[in-house]
Every structure is written in structure tokens, then in C-alpha cells.
Design an enzyme around this catalytic site. Structure first.
Site, short mmCIF file in Angstrom:
data_model
loop_
_atom_site.label_atom_id
_atom_site.label_comp_id
_atom_site.label_asym_id
_atom_site.label_seq_id
_atom_site.Cartn_x
_atom_site.Cartn_y
_atom_site.Cartn_z
CG PHE A 1 2.85 119.42 88.11
CD1 PHE A 1 3.16 120.72 87.73
CD2 PHE A 1 1.70 118.85 87.59
CE1 PHE A 1 2.35 121.43 86.84
CE2 PHE A 1 0.89 119.54 86.70
CZ PHE A 1 1.22 120.83 86.32
CG ASP B 1 -1.77 115.23 92.69
OD1 ASP B 1 -2.27 114.40 91.91
OD2 ASP B 1 -1.41 116.37 92.33
CE LYS C 1 -1.44 114.05 83.71
NZ LYS C 1 -1.20 114.98 84.80
C1 LIG Z 1 -1.41 116.32 85.40
C2 LIG Z 1 -1.32 116.51 86.87
C3 LIG Z 1 -2.02 117.54 87.52
C4 LIG Z 1 -2.82 118.58 86.79
O1 LIG Z 1 -3.87 118.04 86.05
P1 LIG Z 1 -4.64 118.94 84.96
O2 LIG Z 1 -5.75 118.06 84.50
O3 LIG Z 1 -3.64 119.25 83.89
O4 LIG Z 1 -5.11 120.15 85.66
C5 LIG Z 1 -1.92 117.62 88.91
N1 LIG Z 1 -1.20 116.74 89.61
C6 LIG Z 1 -0.50 115.74 89.01
C7 LIG Z 1 0.28 114.78 89.84
C8 LIG Z 1 -0.53 115.61 87.63
O5 LIG Z 1 0.17 114.63 87.03
#
Ligand SMILES: *Cc1c(COP(=O)(O)O)cnc(C)c1O
Length: 400
Positions: A145, A230, A259
Site C-alpha cells: 500500500f 516506504d 504518519k
Molecule cells: C498510510 C500509508 C500511506 C499513505 O499515507 P497518506 O498520508 O494516507 O497519504 C502510504 N504508505 C504506507 C505504507 C502507509 O501506511
């Protein structure tokens, strides 16, 4: 207000929200109005132990005094001026991140998706500058994701996220997570980067195998391919290290954060090694709000507090304890099929739908969440205490 009135009041707010908000979330029926530490209160005055923390965001808990002070002090001083100018909090935050990571340069934005957009753009531009214009493809993992913008949903390895939005961005190849041979088969002269989460969050709390990551690093070095981590969910202490890559004895070339970086204020960051970051020059990329004095002052306070109070050490310790207790639950209940995760990024997979459990926990005063339909995700504030974990385990034991 009587209990009955408070209930009606909450129902009124929920109905009003459903009437005016785009229906992008299936919300749990509760209106939260206040928080402190690991506790949340709803408008009816009921308290809950929070094992979601705004989805791995509020690592220092709710209304942490140091964070609240930094926020109000900076709010009275300077909120925003634009990246056309220098500011001290932004400079200090970037320096802190550079001092504590593999990164040499930082780009600030406002969310995880934006940080990943920056990483994708940087990886493409890096090879354009090196006269390899056709080297733009990115290998990404199935069940990953990476966000909801058109670019990042295209990079995401889950079809349900892409449904209805075609045509999506071209240039992404998908391989099974932890399958090095699949990457060897897929990588080509047009691959510019490999993108992955060291622990998949939304995908079901799945850790990378250390040998897999080490092989990926070696393959990237051999082929000159960029490695992008990420760490939007795994970063900032969540896994018991400041960044999850520290568990694996390797470093990426680019890393994205968001986050927990400012404990709930919107911020994203992309870090890169000097030679890679050099592809971004004035005009390459920008963000109006990226790294305002307000969010960066708060973020700096968050990071210093994590350090000073050894909260990451605490996270590693209580995370091990929490996982042991979940494994005990697994040994007692056939409906639990797996317990996974690192630090306080933990998942418990069930052989049934997880939503009824989330609902039952809420009724007993515990906020938990579920990913992929059947995996309960536990991402409490990193300040959570063993006694609070025990209370949740007791509740889950009863419900299971
Ligand atoms: C939450 C998340 C995102 C997206 O972040 P947003 O601030 O909602 O755009 C991308 N990658 C990972 C691994 C995430 O947990």
C-alpha cells in the site's frame, strides 16, 4: 446532559456527518471528543483504550504536554511563510532526520501519498538526468500500500484500490513480497527502482525476510537500480527502531515518512542520498504547505521527546511482551491462525471476519482495527503500558 440525551446527541452528529461527508469511509459509530495518553473519550463521556492511535500516527499518545506546548507556542510565533524563504524549525527538523538516518537530503510535503509521489518522481528524474530516459519502471510488491493519489495507487499492489480509476499511471510491475527470484525475473534495463514497505501495514502486517531485503539491496547495487523504502507506517519508532530498515542491516537510497512524524499534524517527508537527491533542482518539485514552521516545530519536539524518554526502547520491550501475549491467545483459540509484526506494529490473523471483533472490543472500551478483512491490527501509542496491554488481551480472550 443525561445519558439518553448524550446518546441522541451522538446519533445526531453521526447522521449529520453521513449527510454531508463523502462516503469514503465506513465509520465505526462513535464520536470521539477528547484524548489523553492512550485514552480516548466519546461525546457520551465513555472512555476507551486506543490501540489504533490514528493509524500508527499518535506515537506519543493524545494531548502529550510537550507536543501541545510546541504546537501552541509555534502557533503564536509563525505558522506559515512559503518555501520561497528559510525558516529555523524546518532546517532543524531536516538536520535531525539527516543526522539520524542514511539520508543526506530531505523534501517535505503533507502526507504519505505525497512523499511517495516525490520518491517516484525523483527516481524517474534521476535516470532522465543520466541520459537513460527509458528507465522509468518501478517494481512494487503484491499486497503493498503506497497511497491514494493516481500515482501512488498505481504503485499499490492491490486491485481493490485501483478499481474504477483507469487509466492508471503506467510503469509499475508487481511481484510477490519476499520472492527474490520474482524480482530477478522482472528486473530489466527499464527498471529505475524497487519500492517496498519493510513491514507491509495495510497489506496484513507482513515483515520482509532479512535475506530477501539483503538480496534486493545487492541486486540494486549490481544493476544501479534505486531502492525505495516506504516507511510511512514503519518509521518513527513503530517497529522498535527509529526506522525499520535498521532491523535488516541495509539502507535504502530513498525513504518516505509521514504518519507519526508530527504525532497527528499533517506532514510527509522524502529522504534520499546526496547523489540521488541531486536530480531535484529548483523547479523540479514543490509543495506550498510542505514543512511549515508549525508542523516542523511540532515534529522536532516529537522526535526529541522520543529520544529523551527512550520511547523507542520502551516500544521494543512492550512490543515483545504484547506479541507473546497474542501468541498465547493463538494457542488457546483455534480462530487465531497467525500472529505477526515487529515492535508495536502487530497483527493477529483470524479464520473469520474481523469486523465483529472490532465492534465487540469497542463496546467493551477498546479501539482496535482490522485490515484485509480478517487481520486485527494493533498500533497503539508507543507509550502504552503492559497493564493496558493486559486489559486488551483479557478483553480479546473473552470475546474469542
Ligand atoms: C498510510 C500509508 C500511506 C499513505 O499515507 P497518506 O498520508 O494516507 O497519504 C502510504 N504508505 C504506507 C505504507 C502507509 O501506511
Amino acid at each position: 446532559m443525561t445519558v439518553e440525551q448524550a446518546k441522541m446527541d451522538a446519533r445526531k452528529w453521526m447522521a449529520q456527518a453521513d449527510g454531508v461527508m463523502a462516503a469514503t469511509y465506513k465509520r465505526t459509530p462513535v464520536v470521539f471528543s477528547r484524548g489523553s495518553g492512550c485514552t480516548l473519550w466519546d461525546t457520551e463521556g465513555r472512555s476507551y483504550l486506543d490501540f489504533v492511535a490514528g493509524i500508527a500516527v499518535c506515537n506519543l499518545g493524545h494531548a502529550h504536554p510537550a507536543v501541545s506546548n510546541a504546537l501552541s507556542e509555534q502557533a503564536r510565533t509563525l505558522v506559515h511563510v512559503s518555501n520561497l524563504y528559510y525558516t529555523i524549525p524546518q532546517t532543524e527538523l531536516a538536520s535531525w532526520l539527516v543526522d539520524h538516518s542514511f539520508g543526506d537530503k530531505v523534501f517535505f510535503c503533507n502526507s504519505g501519498a505525497e512523499a511517495n509521489e516525490a520518491a517516484i518522481k525523483l527516481a524517474r528524474k534521476y535516470f532522465k538526468d543520466r541520459a537513460e530516459p527509458d528507465r522509468y519502471r518501478i517494481i512494487s510488491m503484491i499486497q503493498s500500500f503506497h497511497g491514494r493519489t493516481l500515482g501512488t495507487l498505481s504503485a499499490t499492489g492491490q486491485d481493490k484500490i485501483k478499481q474504477g480509476f483507469s487509466p492508471i499511471l503506467e510503469g509499475f510491475d508487481f511481484v510477490p513480497f519476499n520472492d527474490i527470484q520474482a524480482i530477478r525475473d522482472k528486473i530489466s534495463v527499464s527498471t529505475c527502482a524497487i519500492l517496498l514497505e519493510p513491514v507491509q501495514g495495510e497489506g496484513g502486517i507482513r515483515s520482509a525476510d532479512p535475506e530477501f531485503l539483503q538480496e534486493v539491496r545487492r541486486l540494486c547495487d549490481e544493476t544501479g537500480t534505486l531502492l525505495i523504502f516506504d516507511e510511512i507506517q514503519t518509521g518513527i519508532g513503530r517497529t522498535g527502531k527509529l526506522f525499520a530498515y535498521e532491523h535488516f542491516g541495509i539502507e535504502p537510497d530513498i525513504m518516505t515518512l509521514a504518519k507519526a512524524l508530527a504525532n497527528g499534524l499533517p506532514i510527509g517527508a522524502m529522504l534520499a542520498k546526496e547523489s540521488v537527491a541531486a536530480a531535484f533542482v529548483p523547479g523540479s518539485h514543490a509543495s506550498t504547505f510542505g514543512g511549515t514552521p508549525l508542523v516542523t516545530a511540532v515534529s522536532l519536539c516529537v522526535l526529541k521527546t522520543l529520544d529523551q524518554e527512550d520511547i523507542i526502547g520502551h516500544c521494543a520491550e512492550v512490543g515483545r511482551y504484547f506479541k507473546e501475549r497474542l501468541v498465547e491467545l493463538k494457542s488457546r483459540h483455534d480462530s487465531v491462525v497467525d500472529v505477526r509484526g515487529l515492535g508495536l506494529l502487530l497483527g493477529m490473523e483470524l479464520n473469520t471476519d474481523g469486523l465483529p471483533l472490532v465492534q465487540a472490543c469497542l463496546e467493551k472500551g477498546f479501539v482496535i482495527n482490522c485490515v484485509q478483512g480478517n487481520t486485527l491490527r494493533f498500533v497503539p501509542p508507543l507509550i502504552v503500558q503492559k497493564a493496558e496491554i493486559d486489559r486488551l488481551i483479557h478483553c480479546l480472550d473473552g470475546i474469542l
